[in-house]
Design an enzyme around this catalytic site. Sequence first.
Site, short mmCIF file in Angstrom:
data_model
loop_
_atom_site.label_atom_id
_atom_site.label_comp_id
_atom_site.label_asym_id
_atom_site.label_seq_id
_atom_site.Cartn_x
_atom_site.Cartn_y
_atom_site.Cartn_z
N GLU A 1 0.86 -1.19 0.00
CA GLU A 1 0.00 0.00 0.00
C GLU A 1 0.89 1.24 0.00
O GLU A 1 1.76 1.38 0.86
CB GLU A 1 -0.91 0.00 1.24
CG GLU A 1 -1.78 1.25 1.34
CD GLU A 1 -2.62 1.30 2.63
OE1 GLU A 1 -2.66 0.29 3.38
OE2 GLU A 1 -3.22 2.36 2.88
N TYR B 1 -11.16 -4.15 3.46
CA TYR B 1 -10.24 -3.63 4.48
C TYR B 1 -11.01 -3.56 5.79
O TYR B 1 -11.87 -2.70 5.97
CB TYR B 1 -9.77 -2.24 4.04
CG TYR B 1 -8.62 -1.64 4.83
CD1 TYR B 1 -8.50 -1.81 6.21
CD2 TYR B 1 -7.65 -0.89 4.18
CE1 TYR B 1 -7.44 -1.25 6.90
CE2 TYR B 1 -6.59 -0.31 4.88
CZ TYR B 1 -6.50 -0.50 6.24
OH TYR B 1 -5.45 0.06 6.93
N ASP C 1 -5.70 9.40 10.01
CA ASP C 1 -4.40 8.90 10.46
C ASP C 1 -4.01 9.46 11.82
O ASP C 1 -4.27 10.61 12.14
CB ASP C 1 -3.32 9.27 9.44
CG ASP C 1 -3.43 8.42 8.19
OD1 ASP C 1 -3.38 7.18 8.34
OD2 ASP C 1 -3.60 8.97 7.10
#
Lengths: 236, 394
Positions: A28, A144, A39
């Site tokens: 990735e 995911y 994040d």
Amino acid sequence: MPYITGGVRPDWTAYLAAFADAGADLIEVGLPFSDPTVDGPTIQEASCAALARGATPASVLAELAATRAGVPLIASTYANIALRPGFAGDLRRAGVTGLIVPDLPLDELAGLSVPGIEVALLASPATPDDRLAEIGRRSQGFVYAVSVMGTTGERDQLAPSAAALAARVKLVTGLPVLLGFGISAPAQAAAAAAVADGVIVGAAIMRRILDGAGPAEAGAFVAALRAALDGPAVVR
Amino acid sequence: MSSITVAPDAGHLAGRFGAYGGRYVPESLVPACHAVADAFAGAWADPGFRGSLAGLLSAYAGRPTPLTPAPRLSAELGVTVLLKREDLAHTGSHKINNVLGQALLARRMGRARLIAETGAGMHGVATATAGALLGLPARVFMGERDVERQAHNVFRMRLLGAEVIPVTTGSRTLKDATSEAMRHWVTDAGEAYYCAGSVIGPHPYPTMVREFQRVIGEEARRQCAAELPAAVPDYVVACVGGGSNAAGTFAGFAGTAARLVGVEAEGGSGACRGEAGVLHGSQSLFLQDEHGQVKEAHSIAAGLDYPGVGPEHAYLRDQGRARYVTAGDAEAIAAAVRLARAEGILPAIESAHAVAWVIRAAGTPALPAGSTVLVTLSGRGDKDVTTLMAQARL
Ligand SMILES: Cc1ncc(COP(=O)(O)O)c(C=O)c1O
């Protein structure tokens, strides 16, 4: 699937081959964005470092186009980058085959046009069953599974929510289920692999790179994760 | 590369203003957004909830706020200026209108805590206040730079029992505080209620915050009808950070012939100079570089120091229903001093941007002599005294 923030260091593409040699099935590559709201501090710092070096999503993709990684590459970035015209062409020219956009949920997918690129969707411990089924149907390449309610970043152990979510996702899709967010050590990877088809490791790798680990050292960490997986995490 | 393409056909979707708006959040927040949207729809249709909110707005927040004519400034400028006095609302700004609504909603939803971001600190103070009133602990994210320049409000929040968390990333202002509040929300989505401070964020926030601020425009509309021979002012002006005081003011005049003007900070002009993009949960207009990176805003007014604007303003701009203009730092400071001396009213530096535009435009085709103009004074300047001491050359 190890992660690297594209452009974080001048020699960042050298890590791709190191990860592939270490046994990564996929890699990735994060395309840096100014406001990475999904994040935690480590990948925020990496994105900031990449942007400060002058990296842009286009420059990262151009560098990828000139690199042979040897394994399929998945790009990840934010909606503001992914929705720009020309993005799909940049991805294809870079040889990227898949895309992750963590702030573009199911409901907003219609706005994204990336023909020829597989768009993997994220599933969360908070996702209700009916929605999970739709994610399972519409995801491409893999699903995911976000192991924990939080941002990316290292954690001491695999969240208890991870196994439950992986099991729920496996019921609604035939695609591989990859667990990510917080998987930081080989033992956690092994635990995750017991319930999922593979793992995604980002912040634990990026912290090492930010602390100065070169391709060989970061590759050794990926090799340790690989070894810990009980049998190969076959993704395709 | 150009900014993202605005899909014109998105208008039928919930939470869209034309192509703008939407819900660009991580999957982990989608159920939380659904829960807020459902709860708000239920509450807004429930006379009991509306009654509780109306009761708090009058008995606690001091509404209705007055409409004050500004005779000396009007005479000087050659236009009739009326001020909608949100500076007189409890806690010193319009932010309390929205926060009381959202805090009541949080309680109705059974949430245990409030999370908020703040720029100038007025939304943080309002959230801390509502938290104290309703027994909901508040956690407020604030850019480190704003913590320094709005120290007075930081202390007020702590005094009210809130926890203030300085944010040290990026520009260390409102944009980063909002990002951090959203990151934190993901970790506590089951128990905390995210209390957005403006008409930004994922659906339903832009709509909900406008509805909670609509009271400004509705009161002003009635007050203008009583005050003005023509019933409706020719111009309605408000400052725009994210755009909540403007959205609430405009909502009261949407169906009239009044011309709507939003005044942004020169260095934070999402509606004037932004391009279509996605940030903080919605598609709207943001200052960006040619690669799609969001730029840092720069304004002396912490509450306007934001590189974007709420999605409804992007839509109103495209429709031509509202016009967006800018005012600079020095002009805003001068306008604050001038209003203080002409009328005995010290506005917040944010609100002074709206006054500054009126001062500049009066007598030009943008605001012809003889016009009537309603200006929303979104807040009072007490919080800005330290900045004024350094900047105002008295
Ligand atoms: C007094 C005052 N006015 C205006 C604003 C800008 O917010 P909005 O554009 O949402 O009204 C703020 C925000 O902090 C404020 O404190």
